[in-house]
Design an enzyme around this catalytic site. Structure first.
Site: not given
Lengths: 343, 343, 343, 343
Positions: C148-150, C152-153
């Site tokens: 997911g995007c969150y 990953t960051a």
């Protein structure tokens, strides 16, 4: 005064609620809907919770009329005319924010709105509510067809030139730019953040339904004018319309004379401000002002006018309340003396 | 190829760096400045750290010429001409992104740029770099005056009509809207976030220095045209220009014929895309494309054209690299086949 | 290589198309949909017209597998698992961008995704595709659950501290902020321009489905950690995630040591850039980079980490392609060496 | 009442003018500047032309005091203290919007503001103007140190928990996000449109001067708390602060009990609205409200609070006027009953 707002959950309706909640002559606001909203308005819009409250009631053609002194129809075109077809105009004052009762010819309505009208004959009972340019008629009227947002910005901008008779026949070109709230509250790809943010587009070129509305009113001032060219654009901001208007002049004119012409036209108009420099939409944000600037270019013999309004206020709810004020014998600015928000 | 970029820290320069860092024919980029930047470019712009590096060197009229095969001047007008006044044109190829060498008459330059020109006689050594409309001359040239952002969008939009001879004399009105990056990197009230966000304005009405540039090139296609009317606007977005162009037609024309006219004009042009519907600026975001749409309105006998570009790419750095490609005998699109970013 | 993209019209799919159209190893892209799209992709997205073309085909479990070397599922959770339940994993390589195959415990999936899973047993055939932190496993895998995007960051930001064992048990708090494109292409009130522009909100506090994904991977590095606190926010911009991460330290540590710790962790990672100053989301706009900054505060004994990515690239399509590269034995950055767009 | 505004051209000053122009008890506004502004205020800000007028006068320590009943210092820190060092506090009521008189220890001021203070001894004559939490003291005071924008949002959010004694020692982490107007009117790269639009960043991590202000007031409620962790962020919008606050609880608590705790704390507070769902900054746009939401997570034993204000109203000018109302024995909301603007 008791007022009813039909369509209180849309943007025009919400802005009526915001402004009427601060209006000194309004004691009661009733909210109506023709769709599924039944809770208190503040359930859907908690930001209003300190300013107002009240359940959204189902629209009822008799009761909604009888329990209010004045009705605001903040409903889309097609819906306004459907509801109004059923009610007795002798028993109420009403202000319609839709485009259903602005056009005087049925075939024009059908052509531009691409639909039939359920009660077109009622149109002649409506007065066009462009407050500054139709003030005396509005005062005498019980039924107001509130102008569109683009026509308001455009007509206030071009009227002084037309009155002075210095616009060459059919030379008017209007390039109008609007914030996205003009497209209404319904979620769709047009109003989606990703499609509008950091983006700019034109739409409905040569086909926007405000074209005949602008032409109709221009014709009442200068009957030699047959048509205009009009292009609307969607600008990545929530509120604001800026209309850039081009007109070829019949003669050379100084900018001083031009400004004087505008000043005289709007001498007694609280909400129209003739400016020395180019205005921006933030100059009128959240307020009922229309700021105007005009300049003549000797090189091209054209006049360029810039007109800015807040599309939800002077372009909708604010002008509707200004018209209510006129109908009630109040000064234009009653309850509307709102300083624009900047920054 | 070794290329030098003068003014690498400005927006035009940064975009040259971004695009040239992905160009297959470029082996070395040298960065120059006439002001106080002396560190590595990536110290000021860490986002570039993986793509490039290199200290910003002080501009030196001999050394900067000799150590590069081609020079890009991404410097403001006034600065470009000052630097170029000192250098020997026989020893370099150069592309100037400023407005200093675009206008062919000195009095026009002085009138619109409101300053004198230190080396106006050098202007006649420059070729106007509107790639699609001046391709053969560019290929033969060593010195390119890269077009302005507004002229690029506008001229690509209106040229097919002018070539076809269907534009009534002096009927062209250009209403152009730009993202704020067009105003450059210098921080001031005009470019401040609070003054631009959720705001829209017009500026430099009848006075913008791109007016004579547009008129000059229009005159080369249709010598009957003397002038245009042009109004630029600042739209709350970083990138993008949308130019809405109005022209009165000399005759009735179908939209099919109109589209065919545009298709033929840009048949062999990789970067011009003739569209079936109205384009938006995001359709070309970050890319070198110019998307065009034209429609004729029988009611008013006017043609409306919408032209969109990314002002920093096709309106500046991208077209400069396209011109470099032409000068080097490469296809237009070498190193520029960048898919627009959406959303 | 021939690749198939299921869900090419969504934002993840569009970004795959944009990036794969510039990838040197891809010869053919096939587009599939499970809904009503049947025209050429460029009919819906004209901005892609020069980069690609191809009709959107109806998803077919056998044909879609057989005509591609690799399949990207850019479909929502629930849809990915439904489609994958039907296909033979032995006949294809696949990368799933949804959350359907990331969580290792079925009850965790059911609790956080609030739905049942049609083929949970297939989960153990998937490798978690956090490229930098799971590189060797990805290289050996045929089926990737793209993060997911969150996560990953966040995980790239916090992993070096966890590896070093200096995070106090359960002290991690993640305050994450995302551009609106993370909410997907479907138009609704959440993604409407008027509700997001000039507005900021938090959402799904304590309930976001990326919480167990983050916790699961943290547990694989430091098994003493049981949970985190995580709050996502919607920021009025299209792209970008900035994750601010707070962790209490087990000991005093200098910022130099901290930076060295990060540098060592990402020594061989092309796309992770350890920064000297606080990064902003524009530093990675349109690119596959993750920029990181960490600082220790002696006064509070806490470490604050700032991690930025483009949610559609490193947070979705870019990392998916990076994983494809790893699966194919290519360097991480093949076809992804895209310089961030600024301004 | 006659009021003087020092620094009327800055954002705090402009907002004072906007709000005071609609205040029923204000008859005269005088504008002062210590810099070069000498024209009428409406020359610089034409949007105010209908609401107010008046030349900007040069600041004069005696005259500016004697010709007003109350003085608002909308000047930056450093400037406020310099001007106030010269004036006789016995002859005026004053409200300072800067940070110069908020901190009670001189070394704390010097450490966090990184400058010396010309008249620190005057600090003890000031009352901290957090209206809801210091109401009685404000009523008795002649000199108000108006709180910072971040402290206002944060302290109103966390105070009920501290009063109830359920916050574990030193567990508070504040992740605050602000619109760009918080950075002030001065044009620089930080406030430039291109650097902020479609971008998000953190800044002054562990170093913001509002940290000791928050800690000082927290200490007056719960003396066991020594410090907090605080990170501010710049969000691409003009107005609004959203503060997300994390605190570890000393015990399990239901959301019902939590809400009741907040309701009791703000029972008599017109401007604090305890919400059932997560608020967004637009819920308070242009208004003096602070909307709060708190939720307990049993899984992590942490409480998450979301607090939103308009940074220029409740975070600056609005609270200053609220404090003026209290000093004058008026209800908090006099002249401030402004419905938030939405959309």
């Amino acid at each position: 005064m008791k007022v009813g707002i039909i369509g209180a959950t849309g943007y025009g309706g919400l802005e009526l609620v915001r402004l009427l909640s601060m209006h000194p002559e309004i004691s009661v606001m009733n909210f109506y809907s023709t769709s599924d909203y039944t809770e208190d308005l503040t359930t859907y819009y908690p930001h209003l919770s300190t300013s107002t409250s009240g359940a959204i009631k189902k629209w009822n053609k008799n009761k909604s009329v009888s329990e209010n002194d004045i009705l605001f129809f903040a409903t889309p075109h097609g819906v306004s005319s459907e509801l109004m077809g059923e009610i007795d105009f002798s028993k109420t004052k009403l202000i319609d924010l839709s485009g259903d009762f602005r056009l005087k010819k049925e075939e024009t309505y059908q052509k531009w709105y691409k639909q039939s009208h359920p009660c077109f004959s009622k149109t002649n009972q409506f007065t066009y509510g462009l407050s500054e340019l139709n003030r005396e008629a509005i005062k005498q009227s019980n039924n107001i067809a509130n102008p569109g947002c683009y026509p308001t910005a455009t007509l206030l901008g071009v009227a002084p030139l037309l009155k002075a008779g210095i616009v060459q026949k059919n030379s008017i070109i209007v390039d109008a730019k609007s914030g996205i709230s003009g497209a209404g509250k319904t979620a769709n790809q047009t109003t989606q953040f990703m499609n509008r943010n950091e983006n700019l587009t034109a739409y409905k070129i040569t086909e926007h339904q405000h074209i005949p509305e602008i032409e109709q009113f221009i014709g009442t001032i200068d009957s030699s004018q047959d048509f205009i060219t009009f292009t609307p654009h969607l600008v990545p901001m929530t509120r604001g319309i800026l209309s850039t208007i081009y007109a070829t002049s019949t003669r050379e004119i100084s900018n001083e004379e031009l400004k004087e012409m505008y000043n005289q036209s709007y001498d007694d108009s609280y909400f129209v401000r003739v400016r020395d420099g180019v205005p921006c939409t933030k100059d009128v944000y959240g307020s009922n002002f229309c700021d105007l600037y005009a300049t003549y270019d000797k090189r091209t013999n054209r006049i360029t006018i810039v007109s800015v309004i807040d599309n939800l206020v002077k372009g909708a709810a604010g002008q509707a309340i200004q018209n209510m004020n006129l109908m009630l014998g109040l000064p234009d600015e009653t309850g509307l003396q709102f300083t624009p928000i900047f920054p």
